[in-house]
Enzyme design. Structure first.
Site, PDB file in Angstrom:
ATOM      1  N   ARG B  13       0.827  -1.212   0.000  1.00  0.00           N
ATOM      2  CA  ARG B  13       0.000   0.000   0.000  1.00  0.00           C
ATOM      3  C   ARG B  13       0.865   1.269   0.000  1.00  0.00           C
ATOM      4  NH1 ARG B  13      -0.854   4.792   2.496  1.00  0.00           N
ATOM      5  NH2 ARG B  13      -0.473   3.796   4.518  1.00  0.00           N
ATOM      6  N   ASP B  14       1.512   1.564   1.107  1.00  0.00           N
ATOM      7  CA  ASP B  14       2.284   2.810   1.201  1.00  0.00           C
ATOM      8  C   ASP B  14       3.470   2.788   0.238  1.00  0.00           C
ATOM      9  OD1 ASP B  14       2.773   5.336   2.167  1.00  0.00           O
ATOM     10  OD2 ASP B  14       3.825   4.678   3.963  1.00  0.00           O
ATOM     11  N   HIS B 206       6.241   4.487  12.399  1.00  0.00           N
ATOM     12  CA  HIS B 206       6.123   4.401  10.934  1.00  0.00           C
ATOM     13  C   HIS B 206       7.111   5.433  10.366  1.00  0.00           C
ATOM     14  CE1 HIS B 206       3.574   3.971   7.140  1.00  0.00           C
ATOM     15  NE2 HIS B 206       4.239   5.085   6.889  1.00  0.00           N
ATOM     16  N   HIS B 208       9.894   6.916   7.610  1.00  0.00           N
ATOM     17  CA  HIS B 208      10.379   6.920   6.230  1.00  0.00           C
ATOM     18  C   HIS B 208      11.884   7.137   6.249  1.00  0.00           C
ATOM     19  CE1 HIS B 208       6.741   6.754   3.571  1.00  0.00           C
ATOM     20  NE2 HIS B 208       6.229   6.727   4.782  1.00  0.00           N
ATOM     21  N   CYS B 239       9.283   9.192  -2.006  1.00  0.00           N
ATOM     22  CA  CYS B 239       8.781  10.336  -1.251  1.00  0.00           C
ATOM     23  C   CYS B 239       8.190  11.326  -2.246  1.00  0.00           C
ATOM     24  CB  CYS B 239       9.918  10.972  -0.464  1.00  0.00           C
ATOM     25  SG  CYS B 239       9.404  12.425   0.471  1.00  0.00           S
ATOM     26  N   ASN B 248       9.647   4.011   2.414  1.00  0.00           N
ATOM     27  CA  ASN B 248       9.476   3.574   3.795  1.00  0.00           C
ATOM     28  C   ASN B 248      10.744   2.905   4.318  1.00  0.00           C
ATOM     29  OD1 ASN B 248       6.550   3.273   2.576  1.00  0.00           O
ATOM     30  ND2 ASN B 248       6.306   3.345   4.797  1.00  0.00           N
TER      31      ASN B 248
END
Lengths: 300, 300
Positions: B13-14, B206, B208, B239, B248
């Site tokens: 997803r991310d 979470h 990055h 990003c 991530n």
């Protein structure tokens, strides 16, 4: 007033020596000029080893001749594995040299065919000459946490080697996490032991980024009082024990951490990015520093 | 007995939502199968957003249909930005959904055209339905340290948003360091504030990796008691505010840290590497996880 952190740029030596294809001498010189332009005050230029053992650094004399005697504000150093190397360094006007040992006998045996103790004994003449010549000696201790042949290293063994080097008169011990396998809790345990006995100002952190732990280990070392770190522009170099993996901690990542925290280094991060861009164009691959890539990306 | 750490894999997803070129649905499915094969027990599969806003995730229904009802040991979740998305998720059998807000009004305004408060109000219906359906709700708070529009964020503001989400009934708050600009001392300051008021078990980190700080921030969070982290296979993604930069925190780097420290995750690092290798072959670029690259290199 901001607290100072010393950065020793090792890209031209530790970085390049792990690059397979020979980088032409004029390119090395241009690269180093750009590092100087970024206001790095401590730069390890090269190593005076046999050309056959590290062909990449066979041009140690030419590179040194270009910079050392012309230096006004920079402090240059070079690796000197033996008295012959030391003499070459002195001829070129170096005021600082670095000697190299490890915390693992298997590692020194494989690298220089000596035990740890034999390697330190072999530096005896360098230490004697250096004290006469008023030349500073820096000592690298490799494999402080893990060795590619012996696995995890006992912190007491590391402390024993550090004690011997400090006894001999090194002004700073660079703690080499050679294969980049350490994690912060291991660094903390080792530094706890070392800093009970010696002041933090005698040490530099030298972390490799093979498994991406370099900046985490650096951050932990900063927390514990270290204020001196080795790094290489763009994360230049690699790991001889995992071909294709990352090299030294990148100067950009280190600077991002230090600048954001508010430490003073005197170094210009954007100009380091320019130096990395320059050397990258001769490598045939991308440099792996994430701050480098992010800063490049945000320029576009 | 080893202490457990929960990993929520957000690569599908991310990670993927930041990949420009559309990854075919069958490739996504094969990728997720490999993540399941690596024994990841928490996987965020997709997001039920308008296909026009994130074209990469337009196949949310197909992907969900393939996995959710067939699940035996995995807990799957998906992002649901509104009640319509929530309803789609429930139709597919999800037992967990995630809602999304931020600690910066400029960020929520630009992303979802709502203030923070409006975004939380808009979840009201999701929270009501979810408590009826016995569905768990996870809450993302983005920009916990820095915002691309507002700069550094006041920790008190973050705490305020966390309080609101916990009040509404989220079972876990995922603390999103969205643009990867944080350093460990900032994470420490924020967590000190949060953990004075709430137990650590309510939070996930979470991070990055835009500037290479992801693992250092994770290590600091672990030290402070967090035992739940989001990561993406290979460091998938990027990003949106620095095109070409890292995504991530990589699951491989996270696992390297956790495994070496002796935490139990249940996840097979070598199989994550296989999943990353698979998805990498469809990206036209190298994945940037350093542990991934080192493990690949040492395989050869």
């Amino acid at each position: 007033m901001k607290e100072k952190v010393k950065i020793t740029e090792v890209g031209a030596r530790d970085g390049l020596q792990n690059e397979k294809a020979f980088i032409p001498t004029n390119v090395k010189i241009e690269f180093i000029k750009k590092l100087i332009d970024a206001s790095l005050s401590h730069i390890e230029l090269t190593s005076f080893v046999k050309a056959s053992s590290i062909p990449q650094l066979a041009d140690a004399s030419e590179v040194s001749a270009h910079f050392v005697r012309q230096s006004i504000s920079q402090e240059f150093s070079c690796l000197t594995p033996n008295l012959q190397g030391y003499k070459s360094a002195i001829e070129h006007g170096y005021k600082e040299v670095a000697v190299f040992t490890a915390a693992s006998n298997s590692f020194t045996k494989k690298n220089i065919n000596k035990t740890i103790e034999e390697s330190i004994q072999a530096f005896e003449d360098i230490f004697l000459e250096a004290s006469k010549n008023n030349v500073k000696v820096r000592g690298y201790v490799s494999t402080i946490i893990a060795c590619p042949y012996e696995g995890w290293i006992d912190p007491d063994k590391v402390l024993g080697v550090i004690d011997r080097l400090l006894d001999k008169g090194v002004y700073e011990v660079s703690l080499g996490e050679t294969i980049g396998k350490a994690i912060p809790s291991q660094v903390e345990k080792l530094l706890n032991l070392i800093l009970k006995k010696h002041p933090a100002k005698l040490f530099a952190g030298h972390f490799h980024d093979t498994y991406g732990m370099g900046i985490a280990n650096t951050s932990k070392s900063l927390e514990m009082g270290l204020r001196s770190f080795d790094s290489s522009s763009g994360g230049l170099g690699g790991c001889p024990y995992a071909k294709g993996a990352s090299g030294n901690l990148a100067t950009e990542d280190l600077l991002y951490l230090l600048d954001t925290h508010g430490y003073e280094t005197g170094v210009d991060l954007n100009k380091i990015v320019e130096a990395s861009q320059y050397i990258e164009s001769f490598l045939g691959r991308k440099l792996m520093s994430k701050s480098y890539q992010a800063l490049l990306a945000s320029k576009i």
